[in-house]
Write a protein that holds these residues in place. Structure first.
Motif, PDB file in Angstrom:
ATOM      1  N   THR A 129      70.956  67.828  38.322  1.00  0.00           N
ATOM      2  CA  THR A 129      71.459  67.260  39.564  1.00  0.00           C
ATOM      3  C   THR A 129      72.307  66.035  39.241  1.00  0.00           C
ATOM      4  O   THR A 129      71.846  65.137  38.531  1.00  0.00           O
ATOM      5  N   ASP A 130      73.541  66.011  39.728  1.00  0.00           N
ATOM      6  CA  ASP A 130      74.398  64.836  39.590  1.00  0.00           C
ATOM      7  C   ASP A 130      74.199  63.968  40.822  1.00  0.00           C
ATOM      8  O   ASP A 130      74.470  64.410  41.942  1.00  0.00           O
ATOM      9  N   VAL A 131      73.710  62.740  40.616  1.00  0.00           N
ATOM     10  CA  VAL A 131      73.450  61.831  41.735  1.00  0.00           C
ATOM     11  C   VAL A 131      74.406  60.649  41.670  1.00  0.00           C
ATOM     12  O   VAL A 131      74.887  60.272  40.599  1.00  0.00           O
ATOM     13  N   HIS A 132      74.663  60.071  42.829  1.00  0.00           N
ATOM     14  CA  HIS A 132      75.579  58.938  42.973  1.00  0.00           C
ATOM     15  C   HIS A 132      74.751  57.680  43.234  1.00  0.00           C
ATOM     16  O   HIS A 132      74.036  57.604  44.230  1.00  0.00           O
ATOM     17  N   THR A 133      74.818  56.709  42.323  1.00  0.00           N
ATOM     18  CA  THR A 133      74.003  55.508  42.460  1.00  0.00           C
ATOM     19  C   THR A 133      74.637  54.552  43.468  1.00  0.00           C
ATOM     20  O   THR A 133      75.831  54.639  43.768  1.00  0.00           O
ATOM     21  N   PRO A 134      73.851  53.594  43.991  1.00  0.00           N
ATOM     22  CA  PRO A 134      74.405  52.629  44.952  1.00  0.00           C
ATOM     23  C   PRO A 134      75.572  51.830  44.402  1.00  0.00           C
ATOM     24  O   PRO A 134      76.417  51.348  45.160  1.00  0.00           O
ATOM     25  N   GLU A 135      75.622  51.677  43.063  1.00  0.00           N
ATOM     26  CA  GLU A 135      76.711  50.911  42.460  1.00  0.00           C
ATOM     27  C   GLU A 135      77.949  51.751  42.200  1.00  0.00           C
ATOM     28  O   GLU A 135      78.957  51.251  41.696  1.00  0.00           O
ATOM     29  N   GLY A 136      77.880  53.049  42.511  1.00  0.00           N
ATOM     30  CA  GLY A 136      79.067  53.883  42.409  1.00  0.00           C
ATOM     31  C   GLY A 136      79.171  54.726  41.163  1.00  0.00           C
ATOM     32  O   GLY A 136      80.236  55.288  40.887  1.00  0.00           O
ATOM     33  N   TYR A 137      78.102  54.830  40.381  1.00  0.00           N
ATOM     34  CA  TYR A 137      78.128  55.644  39.178  1.00  0.00           C
ATOM     35  C   TYR A 137      77.509  57.014  39.442  1.00  0.00           C
ATOM     36  O   TYR A 137      76.559  57.124  40.222  1.00  0.00           O
ATOM     37  N   ASP A 138      78.010  58.033  38.774  1.00  0.00           N
ATOM     38  CA  ASP A 138      77.402  59.356  38.825  1.00  0.00           C
ATOM     39  C   ASP A 138      76.574  59.571  37.563  1.00  0.00           C
ATOM     40  O   ASP A 138      77.056  59.328  36.445  1.00  0.00           O
TER      41      ASP A 138
END
Length: 302
Positions: A129-138
């Motif tokens: 699963t590719d997730v998007h962190t709150p800081e904008g990183y995948d």
């Protein structure tokens, strides 16, 4: 700061009966990887719905009941909301394996099964699963359940080594993606291998046991030395005995802390450098366990 947890459930229905949902009331990691779910889809769905409700109640936000099914992937269930996803893949052999992933982070994409393996016995062991962190990183998170193996059954050992060999190809791809500026990656799960004598209580007595064979342990050596993945918990803990994540149900193994470390988080270097703490959530007593494994949670300041 995000928290990633991995835990072998030893059967999701049994885990629920033994108090797993009580644990969820106090633990809602940003990403939760589960292994050995061992249940049909119609038994998994209502339990996952309860987990969604607990996440929603803790965040103070409502979680929609909308679900999305991708019919191109066999035995797959995905339930997506704006920033919440529950997904799983059951094993094609009834009562075996099964992996699941829960995240409150936005999901970019998902992939099911380890590329290169198509036999029923290898299903329900790999979700990416590719997730998007709150800081904008995948970040790519892989939920992994490696075969246990059995030295008395050559076929089961063959299946385990075949899975581990195929893993090497994917690890090389994930390493190259991270090194070229793409997604950092982390592999979370029950790998059914204790890497070094620090990871098992009775190392000498188990040198010929599945899970501590030299040829099994050599794979983790390669993941670290050749493929540049970091054993994050060991990096944080240092070279101390344990702590363990699995204890046999037999005898007094749990009470005497005669355990194995079988559950890991292996991360690409840049992500590993952001790790700032871990917890192995060992139950206070044998009768309060909801699995024979303890959940491993690591915090990352991504």
């Amino acid at each position: 700061m995000i928290t990633i947890t991995t835990s072998n459930l030893n059967g999701i229905r049994a885990a629920e009966r033994k108090g797993m949902l009580d644990w969820v009331q106090n633990h809602t990691p940003d990403v939760w990887c589960m292994q050995e779910v061992r249940a049909p889809q119609d038994a998994i769905d209502p339990i996952m719905s309860k987990i969604k409700d607990l996440y929603a109640s803790k965040s103070g936000e409502s979680v929609q009941d909308e679900s999305v099914q991708n019919e191109s992937v066999q035995n797959e269930s995905v339930q997506n909301d704006k920033q919440f996803c529950v997904t799983n893949q059951i094993c094609d052999i009834k009562g075996r394996a099964g992996v699941a992933l829960v995240t409150s982070l936005p999901v970019v994409s998902q992939r099911y099964g380890l590329p290169g393996l198509s036999e029923d016995v290898d299903s329900g062991r790999w979700i990416e699963t590719d997730v998007h962190t709150p800081e904008g990183y995948d970040i790519t998170v892989a939920c992994v359940y490696v075969h246990a193996g059995n030295v008395d059954d050559p076929q089961k050992m063959h299946q385990k080594f075949r899975f581990l060999d195929t893993m090497l190809t994917r690890l090389g791809e994930l390493r190259d993606i991270a090194a070229s500026g793409g997604n950092q990656a982390i592999l979370c799960g029950d790998f059914n291998i204790a890497h070094t004598p620090f990871d098992i209580k009775n190392a000498k007595a188990n040198e010929k046991s599945a899970g501590f064979l030299p040829e099994e342990r050599a794979y983790i050596d390669r993941w670290i030395n050749e493929y540049e993945f970091v054993d994050v918990m060991r990096m944080l803990a240092g070279n101390i005995q344990g702590p363990y994540t699995w204890w046999s149900q037999r005898g007094k193994a749990f009470d005497n802390n005669v355990g194995w470390r079988l559950d890991y988080q292996f991360a690409t270097p840049e992500l590993a450098e952001t790790a700032c703490g871990f917890v192995i959530d060992r139950a206070p007593s044998y009768d309060s366990r909801w699995s024979d494994h303890a959940a491993l949670s690591i915090r990352y300041n991504v």
